[in-house]
Design an enzyme around this catalytic site. Structure first.
Site, PDB file in Angstrom:
ATOM      1  N   HIS A  70      -9.098   1.162   5.450  1.00 55.35           N
ATOM      2  CA  HIS A  70      -7.745   1.341   6.012  1.00 55.35           C
ATOM      3  C   HIS A  70      -7.854   2.285   7.211  1.00 55.35           C
ATOM      4  O   HIS A  70      -8.661   3.211   7.212  1.00 55.35           O
ATOM      5  CB  HIS A  70      -6.809   1.921   4.948  1.00 55.35           C
ATOM      6  CG  HIS A  70      -5.383   1.892   5.391  1.00 55.35           C
ATOM      7  ND1 HIS A  70      -4.861   2.851   6.225  1.00 55.35           N
ATOM      8  CD2 HIS A  70      -4.390   1.000   5.159  1.00 55.35           C
ATOM      9  CE1 HIS A  70      -3.593   2.560   6.474  1.00 55.35           C
ATOM     10  NE2 HIS A  70      -3.280   1.440   5.845  1.00 55.35           N
ATOM     11  N   LYS A 129       0.161   4.321  -0.211  1.00 60.21           N
ATOM     12  CA  LYS A 129      -0.409   5.550   0.374  1.00 60.21           C
ATOM     13  C   LYS A 129      -0.148   6.736  -0.567  1.00 60.21           C
ATOM     14  O   LYS A 129      -0.180   6.551  -1.780  1.00 60.21           O
ATOM     15  CB  LYS A 129       0.161   5.802   1.777  1.00 60.21           C
ATOM     16  CG  LYS A 129       0.116   4.548   2.632  1.00 60.21           C
ATOM     17  CD  LYS A 129       0.412   4.796   4.069  1.00 60.21           C
ATOM     18  CE  LYS A 129       0.493   3.454   4.781  1.00 60.21           C
ATOM     19  NZ  LYS A 129       0.470   3.561   6.202  1.00 60.21           N
ATOM     20  N   GLU A 135      -4.968  -5.097  10.838  1.00 60.54           N
ATOM     21  CA  GLU A 135      -3.937  -4.075  10.961  1.00 60.54           C
ATOM     22  C   GLU A 135      -4.141  -3.295  12.257  1.00 60.54           C
ATOM     23  O   GLU A 135      -4.904  -2.316  12.288  1.00 60.54           O
ATOM     24  CB  GLU A 135      -4.019  -3.103   9.777  1.00 60.54           C
ATOM     25  CG  GLU A 135      -3.812  -3.759   8.430  1.00 60.54           C
ATOM     26  CD  GLU A 135      -3.252  -2.773   7.417  1.00 60.54           C
ATOM     27  OE1 GLU A 135      -2.210  -3.097   6.830  1.00 60.54           O
ATOM     28  OE2 GLU A 135      -3.816  -1.692   7.244  1.00 60.54           O
ATOM     29  N   ASN A 185       0.871  -1.183   0.000  1.00 58.32           N
ATOM     30  CA  ASN A 185       0.000   0.000   0.000  1.00 58.32           C
ATOM     31  C   ASN A 185       0.906   1.231   0.000  1.00 58.32           C
ATOM     32  O   ASN A 185       1.530   1.534   1.008  1.00 58.32           O
ATOM     33  CB  ASN A 185      -0.876  -0.036   1.265  1.00 58.32           C
ATOM     34  CG  ASN A 185      -1.633   1.261   1.458  1.00 58.32           C
ATOM     35  OD1 ASN A 185      -1.802   2.051   0.534  1.00 58.32           O
ATOM     36  ND2 ASN A 185      -2.107   1.487   2.681  1.00 58.32           N
ATOM     37  N   SER A 198       3.872  -2.379  10.129  1.00 54.69           N
ATOM     38  CA  SER A 198       5.339  -2.355  10.173  1.00 54.69           C
ATOM     39  C   SER A 198       5.984  -3.686   9.780  1.00 54.69           C
ATOM     40  O   SER A 198       6.967  -4.119  10.388  1.00 54.69           O
ATOM     41  CB  SER A 198       5.829  -1.896  11.551  1.00 54.69           C
ATOM     42  OG  SER A 198       5.339  -0.605  11.829  1.00 54.69           O
ATOM     43  N   GLY A 238       5.201   1.157   4.514  1.00 52.67           N
ATOM     44  CA  GLY A 238       6.550   1.696   4.340  1.00 52.67           C
ATOM     45  C   GLY A 238       7.513   0.803   3.561  1.00 52.67           C
ATOM     46  O   GLY A 238       8.161   1.263   2.611  1.00 52.67           O
ATOM     47  N   GLU A 262      -6.219   4.704   8.120  1.00 57.37           N
ATOM     48  CA  GLU A 262      -6.084   6.147   7.820  1.00 57.37           C
ATOM     49  C   GLU A 262      -7.395   6.703   7.268  1.00 57.37           C
ATOM     50  O   GLU A 262      -7.724   7.868   7.495  1.00 57.37           O
ATOM     51  CB  GLU A 262      -4.904   6.359   6.863  1.00 57.37           C
ATOM     52  CG  GLU A 262      -3.580   6.192   7.607  1.00 57.37           C
ATOM     53  CD  GLU A 262      -2.453   5.591   6.796  1.00 57.37           C
ATOM     54  OE1 GLU A 262      -2.507   5.642   5.556  1.00 57.37           O
ATOM     55  OE2 GLU A 262      -1.520   5.040   7.422  1.00 57.37           O
ATOM     56  N   GLY A 265       2.904   2.038  10.515  1.00 56.54           N
ATOM     57  CA  GLY A 265       3.841   3.137  10.288  1.00 56.54           C
ATOM     58  C   GLY A 265       4.591   3.569  11.539  1.00 56.54           C
ATOM     59  O   GLY A 265       5.222   4.620  11.569  1.00 56.54           O
TER      60      GLY A 265
HETATM   61  C1  PEP Z   1      -0.438  -0.041   5.883  1.00 53.85           C
HETATM   62  O1  PEP Z   1      -0.403   1.064   5.390  1.00 53.85           O
HETATM   63  O2  PEP Z   1      -1.419  -0.774   5.632  1.00 53.85           O
HETATM   64  C2  PEP Z   1       0.656  -0.477   6.734  1.00 53.85           C
HETATM   65  C3  PEP Z   1       0.563  -1.627   7.341  1.00 53.85           C
HETATM   66  O3  PEP Z   1       1.718   0.381   6.846  1.00 53.85           O
HETATM   67  P1  PEP Z   1       3.186   0.040   7.492  1.00 53.85           P
HETATM   68  O4  PEP Z   1       3.645  -1.262   6.891  1.00 53.85           O
HETATM   69  O5  PEP Z   1       4.045   1.185   7.086  1.00 53.85           O
HETATM   70  O6  PEP Z   1       2.980  -0.074   8.949  1.00 53.85           O
END
Ligand code: PEP
Length: 257
Positions: free
Chosen positions: A96, A11, A168, A9, A214, A236, A98, A174
């Site tokens: 998500h 973003k 998640e 993803n 992460s 990320g 966010e 993040g």
């Molecule tokens: C995500 O954006 O779904 C995510 C899990 O981000 P990260 O891997 O950066 O934590």
């Protein structure tokens, strides 16, 4: 058997040149690496058609990070399931964290999105997960149950083949904090049991539940060996071609012994 899915993803990241460079590199890597898992990317929507074109000879799916529930209308800035279908984009993330917590999207809206996507023959990656304070208060299962029951309300059994889930935990997205394999497995098991109770045993067995939060090359191996963790949704570490492909290679080694 459930398919292992590793998806990135992006973003709101990358310029056109960076996207083109990444797609070129992943296309070459994919030609050389005989993978068994399903690989996908969710670029910003402006790059979806470019990604679909550049990856047309590869076995990598391209999806949208967000979508509206209506097909057309006065919804400035939004894109619709029908628009995605019209450019041959078949996947979309819904819910998500966010979108939930920065843009205030509520479960009834997310349920409308899921239903609209499925009605348009799209595949859904539904994200669920608790905030840090909810975990500390011992409310993780309550939060997951609420999200699942509202977001998947009125979804028929036959449509569940087009739904993947991503657990998640918000506190791990993040932040560099990953759920321990045990913590993640317990949440995934809870989700799978919920699917058994609310759909069927077969649906619970066949639904892919990815972990997100992460995920990096250093932690994917310990997560993917857990029984109910069927892949990863990666933020990320998916932006960089080396770390993204490394996660895929390590996940493959562990999951297809
Ligand atoms: C995500 O954006 O779904 C995510 C899990 O981000 P990260 O891997 O950066 O934590």
């Amino acid at each position: 058997m459930r398919k292992i899915v590793i998806a990135g993803n992006w973003k709101m990241h990358k310029t056109l040149d960076e996207v083109t460079d990444f797609l070129h590199k992943i296309s070459e890597w994919e030609d050389a690496f005989q993978h068994k898992c399903k690989i996908g990317i969710f670029p910003p929507s402006i790059y979806i058609t470019i990604a679909l074109q550049q990856l047309q000879n590869n076995n990598i799916f391209v999806g949208a990070q967000n979508v509206h529930d209506e097909d057309f209308g006065a919804f400035t800035g939004e894109i619709s399931p029908q628009m995605l279908s019209s450019v041959n984009c078949k996947y979309s993330i819904v819910g998500h964290s966010e979108r939930r917590h920065i843009f205030g999207e509520k479960d009834d809206f997310l349920n409308k999105k899921v239903r609209s996507l499925l009605a348009n023959d799209q595949k859904v990656v539904l994200c669920i997960g608790e905030k840090e304070e909810q975990r500390e208060e011992g409310k993780t299962e309550e939060v997951l149950e609420n999200q699942l029951s509202q977001d998947l309300k009125k979804i028929k059994d036959q449509h569940m083949k087009d739904v993947m889930l991503a657990y998640e935990p918000v506190w791990a997205i993040g932040t560099g904090k990953t759920a321990t394999p045990n913590t993640a497995q317990a949440a995934h098991k809870f989700v799978r049991d919920w699917l058994t109770d609310n759909f069927t045993e077969e649906i619970a067995r066949d639904t892919t539940i990815m972990y997100g939060g992460s995920v990096k090359p250093k932690n994917i191996e310990s997560l993917i060996v857990e029984e109910d963790i069927d892949g990863a949704l990666i933020g990320g570490a998916s932006l960089n071609i080396e770390s993204f492909t490394k996660v895929i290679e390590l996940a493959e080694k562990k999951s297809f012994k």
